[in-house]
Write a protein that holds these residues in place. Structure first.
Motif, mmCIF file in Angstrom:
data_model
loop_
_atom_site.group_PDB
_atom_site.id
_atom_site.type_symbol
_atom_site.label_atom_id
_atom_site.label_comp_id
_atom_site.label_asym_id
_atom_site.label_seq_id
_atom_site.Cartn_x
_atom_site.Cartn_y
_atom_site.Cartn_z
ATOM 1 N N GLY A 60 1.029 -1.255 -0.084
ATOM 2 C CA GLY A 60 -0.003 0.072 0.112
ATOM 3 C C GLY A 60 0.861 1.180 -0.033
ATOM 4 N N LEU A 61 0.139 2.293 0.161
ATOM 5 C CA LEU A 61 0.973 3.458 0.073
ATOM 6 C C LEU A 61 1.478 4.005 1.246
ATOM 7 N N GLY A 62 2.315 4.488 1.534
ATOM 8 C CA GLY A 62 3.163 5.259 2.913
ATOM 9 C C GLY A 62 3.073 6.759 2.641
ATOM 10 N N ILE A 63 2.398 7.436 3.327
ATOM 11 C CA ILE A 63 2.033 9.000 2.907
ATOM 12 C C ILE A 63 2.667 9.741 4.222
ATOM 13 N N GLY A 64 3.337 10.825 3.948
ATOM 14 C CA GLY A 64 3.777 11.601 4.946
ATOM 15 C C GLY A 64 3.306 13.034 4.624
ATOM 16 N N ILE A 65 2.931 13.626 5.813
ATOM 17 C CA ILE A 65 2.519 15.238 5.636
ATOM 18 C C ILE A 65 3.578 16.104 6.551
ATOM 19 N N ASP A 66 3.845 17.141 6.068
ATOM 20 C CA ASP A 66 4.272 18.185 7.132
ATOM 21 C C ASP A 66 3.793 19.645 6.637
ATOM 22 N N PHE A 67 3.934 20.646 7.411
ATOM 23 C CA PHE A 67 3.153 21.917 7.177
ATOM 24 C C PHE A 67 4.425 22.964 7.317
ATOM 25 N N GLY A 68 4.451 24.035 6.748
ATOM 26 C CA GLY A 68 5.312 24.897 6.907
ATOM 27 C C GLY A 68 5.643 25.784 5.578
ATOM 28 N N MET A 69 6.546 26.638 5.757
ATOM 29 C CA MET A 69 6.935 27.670 4.687
ATOM 30 C C MET A 69 7.809 26.897 3.703
ATOM 31 N N THR A 70 7.576 27.060 2.503
ATOM 32 C CA THR A 70 8.455 26.403 1.449
ATOM 33 C C THR A 70 8.537 27.470 0.442
ATOM 34 N N THR A 71 9.640 27.103 -0.426
ATOM 35 C CA THR A 71 10.059 28.307 -1.446
ATOM 36 C C THR A 71 9.698 27.362 -2.815
ATOM 37 N N LEU A 72 9.148 28.306 -3.854
ATOM 38 C CA LEU A 72 9.104 27.664 -5.167
ATOM 39 C C LEU A 72 10.392 28.300 -5.832
ATOM 40 N N MET A 73 10.958 27.325 -6.501
ATOM 41 C CA MET A 73 12.437 27.495 -7.109
ATOM 42 C C MET A 73 12.248 27.241 -8.808
ATOM 43 N N ASN A 74 12.890 27.889 -9.395
ATOM 44 C CA ASN A 74 13.278 27.417 -10.772
ATOM 45 C C ASN A 74 14.351 26.735 -11.208
ATOM 46 N N THR A 75 14.474 25.313 -11.423
ATOM 47 C CA THR A 75 15.599 24.745 -11.565
ATOM 48 C C THR A 75 15.568 23.971 -13.015
ATOM 49 N N GLN A 76 16.430 24.505 -13.670
ATOM 50 C CA GLN A 76 16.688 24.323 -15.157
ATOM 51 C C GLN A 76 15.494 24.172 -15.912
ATOM 52 N N ASN A 77 14.854 25.386 -15.646
ATOM 53 C CA ASN A 77 13.517 25.691 -16.437
ATOM 54 C C ASN A 77 12.274 24.830 -15.918
ATOM 55 N N GLU A 78 12.407 24.190 -14.759
ATOM 56 C CA GLU A 78 11.085 23.637 -14.116
ATOM 57 C C GLU A 78 11.148 24.176 -12.821
ATOM 58 N N LEU A 79 9.755 24.397 -12.241
ATOM 59 C CA LEU A 79 9.405 24.692 -10.898
ATOM 60 C C LEU A 79 9.391 23.540 -9.986
ATOM 61 N N THR A 80 9.837 23.881 -8.800
ATOM 62 C CA THR A 80 9.971 22.875 -7.981
ATOM 63 C C THR A 80 9.620 23.451 -6.495
ATOM 64 N N VAL A 81 9.359 22.993 -5.328
ATOM 65 C CA VAL A 81 9.330 23.387 -4.239
ATOM 66 C C VAL A 81 10.291 22.819 -3.238
ATOM 67 N N VAL A 82 10.934 23.660 -2.638
ATOM 68 C CA VAL A 82 12.075 23.088 -1.563
ATOM 69 C C VAL A 82 11.684 23.695 -0.182
ATOM 70 N N GLY A 83 12.402 23.256 0.803
ATOM 71 C CA GLY A 83 12.143 23.588 2.093
ATOM 72 C C GLY A 83 12.334 22.298 3.015
ATOM 73 N N VAL A 84 12.382 22.765 4.528
ATOM 74 C CA VAL A 84 12.301 21.792 5.512
ATOM 75 C C VAL A 84 10.950 20.764 5.431
ATOM 76 N N PRO A 85 9.592 21.431 5.207
ATOM 77 C CA PRO A 85 8.437 20.534 4.943
ATOM 78 C C PRO A 85 8.612 19.686 3.897
ATOM 79 N N VAL A 86 9.321 19.940 2.877
ATOM 80 C CA VAL A 86 9.286 18.828 1.713
ATOM 81 C C VAL A 86 10.216 17.852 2.059
ATOM 82 N N VAL A 87 11.319 17.896 2.984
ATOM 83 C CA VAL A 87 12.360 17.044 3.489
ATOM 84 C C VAL A 87 11.404 16.143 4.417
ATOM 85 N N TYR A 88 10.808 16.546 5.396
ATOM 86 C CA TYR A 88 9.976 15.855 6.310
ATOM 87 C C TYR A 88 8.870 15.057 5.702
#
Length: 172
Positions: A60-88
């Motif tokens: 089955g699926l294992g799903i993790g949820i965090d909450f907090g401030m993230t940053t939307l970044m442009n990496t090699q012409n693609e947008l992605t979200v980075v930050g501590v909540p993404v890690v956790y």
């Protein structure tokens, strides 16, 4: 659902529910989405048993949820979200099959929004280089899901900063 799919991670996906798009109840929408994902996976897996010689039960699926401030970044012409909540969120996705685990900040946000409509049970998760950590399973009463769709016009106004030299800045 009102989320943004960020990326496929090889063995998972990363979705985020920003308040500017999902509204103030973004974490409730995230919990609702995880419940729907678990149900969809279970149904598909059950309907696919004929393709297996042996059908493992603990799949089955294992799903993790965090909450907090993230940053939307442009990496090699693609947008992605980075930050501590993404890690956790990624680390907490090491949950057992069929589980959704929240960390402390996600639990606190859910309590803030709908404490009367949520039950928590404490669990634990081993995280490499951090050891056994406290995690939470959340059960939302169906009343918690009685939220209206976001008013995107209001959200756009609330979360959009006026551009330098724009009409709204000139008028002030």
């Amino acid at each position: 659902m009102i989320q943004v799919f960020d990326k496929f991670t090889g063995d998972g996906i990363l979705a985020f529910f920003p308040k500017f798009y999902s509204g103030e109840e973004s974490i409730i929408r995230a919990i609702k989405a995880t419940n729907e994902c678990h149900l969809a996976f279970e149904e598909h897996y059950k309907n696919s048993r004929s393709y297996f010689t042996v059908v493992p039960k603990d799949t089955g699926l294992g799903i993790g949820i965090d909450f907090g401030m993230t940053t939307l970044m442009n990496t090699q012409n693609e947008l992605t979200v980075v930050g501590v909540p993404v890690v956790y969120a990624c680390r907490f996705s090491g949950a057992k099959a069929g589980e959704t685990l929240l960390n402390q900040s996600a639990k606190e946000e859910l309590e803030r929004l709908c404490s009367q409509f949520v039950n928590f049970s404490e669990s634990e998760l081993f995280i490499k280089n951090e050891g056994n950590t406290i995690a939470y399973k959340a059960s939302l009463h169906k009343e918690a899901y009685n939220i209206v769709a976001p008013d995107w016009d209001t959200l756009t106004q609330k979360y959009t900063k006026p551009q330098e030299g724009s009409e709204s800045q000139k008028e002030s």
